[in-house]
Motif scaffolding. Sequence first.
Motif, mmCIF file in Angstrom:
data_model
loop_
_atom_site.group_PDB
_atom_site.id
_atom_site.type_symbol
_atom_site.label_atom_id
_atom_site.label_comp_id
_atom_site.label_asym_id
_atom_site.label_seq_id
_atom_site.Cartn_x
_atom_site.Cartn_y
_atom_site.Cartn_z
ATOM 1 N N THR A 131 17.116 3.069 -50.747
ATOM 2 C CA THR A 131 16.259 2.148 -51.503
ATOM 3 C C THR A 131 16.234 2.546 -52.974
ATOM 4 O OG1 THR A 131 14.867 1.702 -49.571
ATOM 5 C CG2 THR A 131 13.916 1.250 -51.737
ATOM 6 N N THR A 134 19.603 1.861 -54.612
ATOM 7 C CA THR A 134 19.769 0.442 -54.908
ATOM 8 C C THR A 134 19.013 0.066 -56.178
ATOM 9 O OG1 THR A 134 20.038 -0.082 -52.554
ATOM 10 C CG2 THR A 134 19.427 -1.902 -54.012
ATOM 11 N N ALA A 135 17.804 0.593 -56.325
ATOM 12 C CA ALA A 135 17.023 0.328 -57.537
ATOM 13 C C ALA A 135 17.725 0.890 -58.765
ATOM 14 C CB ALA A 135 15.628 0.924 -57.399
ATOM 15 N N ALA A 138 20.557 -1.547 -59.600
ATOM 16 C CA ALA A 138 20.006 -2.811 -60.082
ATOM 17 C C ALA A 138 19.501 -2.679 -61.517
ATOM 18 C CB ALA A 138 18.883 -3.278 -59.164
ATOM 19 N N SER A 139 18.843 -1.565 -61.828
ATOM 20 C CA SER A 139 18.338 -1.340 -63.179
ATOM 21 C C SER A 139 19.483 -1.255 -64.180
ATOM 22 C CB SER A 139 17.507 -0.055 -63.206
ATOM 23 O OG SER A 139 17.070 0.237 -64.513
ATOM 24 N N ALA A 142 21.021 -4.719 -64.677
ATOM 25 C CA ALA A 142 20.136 -5.548 -65.496
ATOM 26 C C ALA A 142 20.290 -5.193 -66.975
ATOM 27 C CB ALA A 142 18.687 -5.365 -65.051
ATOM 28 N N ASP A 155 23.539 -12.053 -60.261
ATOM 29 C CA ASP A 155 22.394 -11.758 -59.403
ATOM 30 C C ASP A 155 22.394 -10.263 -59.084
ATOM 31 O OD1 ASP A 155 20.404 -11.589 -57.530
ATOM 32 O OD2 ASP A 155 21.231 -13.091 -56.162
ATOM 33 N N GLY A 157 20.082 -8.437 -58.014
ATOM 34 C CA GLY A 157 19.374 -8.142 -56.778
ATOM 35 C C GLY A 157 20.255 -8.242 -55.556
ATOM 36 N N THR A 158 21.352 -8.971 -55.664
ATOM 37 C CA THR A 158 22.328 -9.049 -54.579
ATOM 38 C C THR A 158 23.464 -8.069 -54.790
ATOM 39 O OG1 THR A 158 21.835 -11.384 -54.180
ATOM 40 C CG2 THR A 158 23.962 -10.572 -53.395
ATOM 41 N N ALA A 160 23.472 -5.143 -56.363
ATOM 42 C CA ALA A 160 23.100 -3.731 -56.201
ATOM 43 C C ALA A 160 23.152 -3.268 -54.747
ATOM 44 C CB ALA A 160 21.727 -3.468 -56.812
#
Length: 205
Positions: A131, A134-135, A138-139, A142, A155, A157-158, A160
């Motif tokens: 988890t 993944t964050a 994603a960061s 972004a 996207d 969120g997808t 990552a």
Amino acid sequence: MPTGVALRDAREQLFDAAERILLRDGPSALTSRAVTTEAGCAKGVLHRHFADFDAFLAELVRDRIARVDSQAAALRGAAGTGSVAGNLAAALTDLFGSVAVAIVALITFRDDLRARLRRAGPDGGGVPLLTEATAMVASYLAAERELGRIAADADVGTLAPALIGAGHLLFADRTGPRPEAGAVRKVVTSVVGAALRNGPFTNRT
């Protein structure tokens, strides 16, 4: 309970011993006696510092999650430099080329440990460590999107979790040879290539 440097040294000694057992023999071999034997200390040392063995394992996982948090800061700091795919390939190799794969196997193997970690987590769900990984990705994605190095409609969120899942599978066999750099790059390109500007390994500052 001992405090100060002695406590920190004992904890790290026990954590390092547990990692060696995980990497060598897998989660089924991880017991309190195995850890203290590997660490070269009396069994009572572990129980002086931790309420029980599950508490020890939970602290081991949290300590390794803290390392992911440090890696996340470094990865986000790399946004805008090098190539996006190159940065991601290096991050996945650093993450899964370490003890992280064995830690995930431990969490999966021990139901009580997984439940304890989930209760203590920020949202009570997901697989601990994966988890946070993944964050981290994603960061970073972004940040690169804000810099225009990946598509504005990407996207993250997808992307990552897709990257983390693919990376975990690539490194999952702890007894096999370490994946080559080209194999890691191929996985990254397959997942995020369509979102990258100027090609997967050509976007620079």
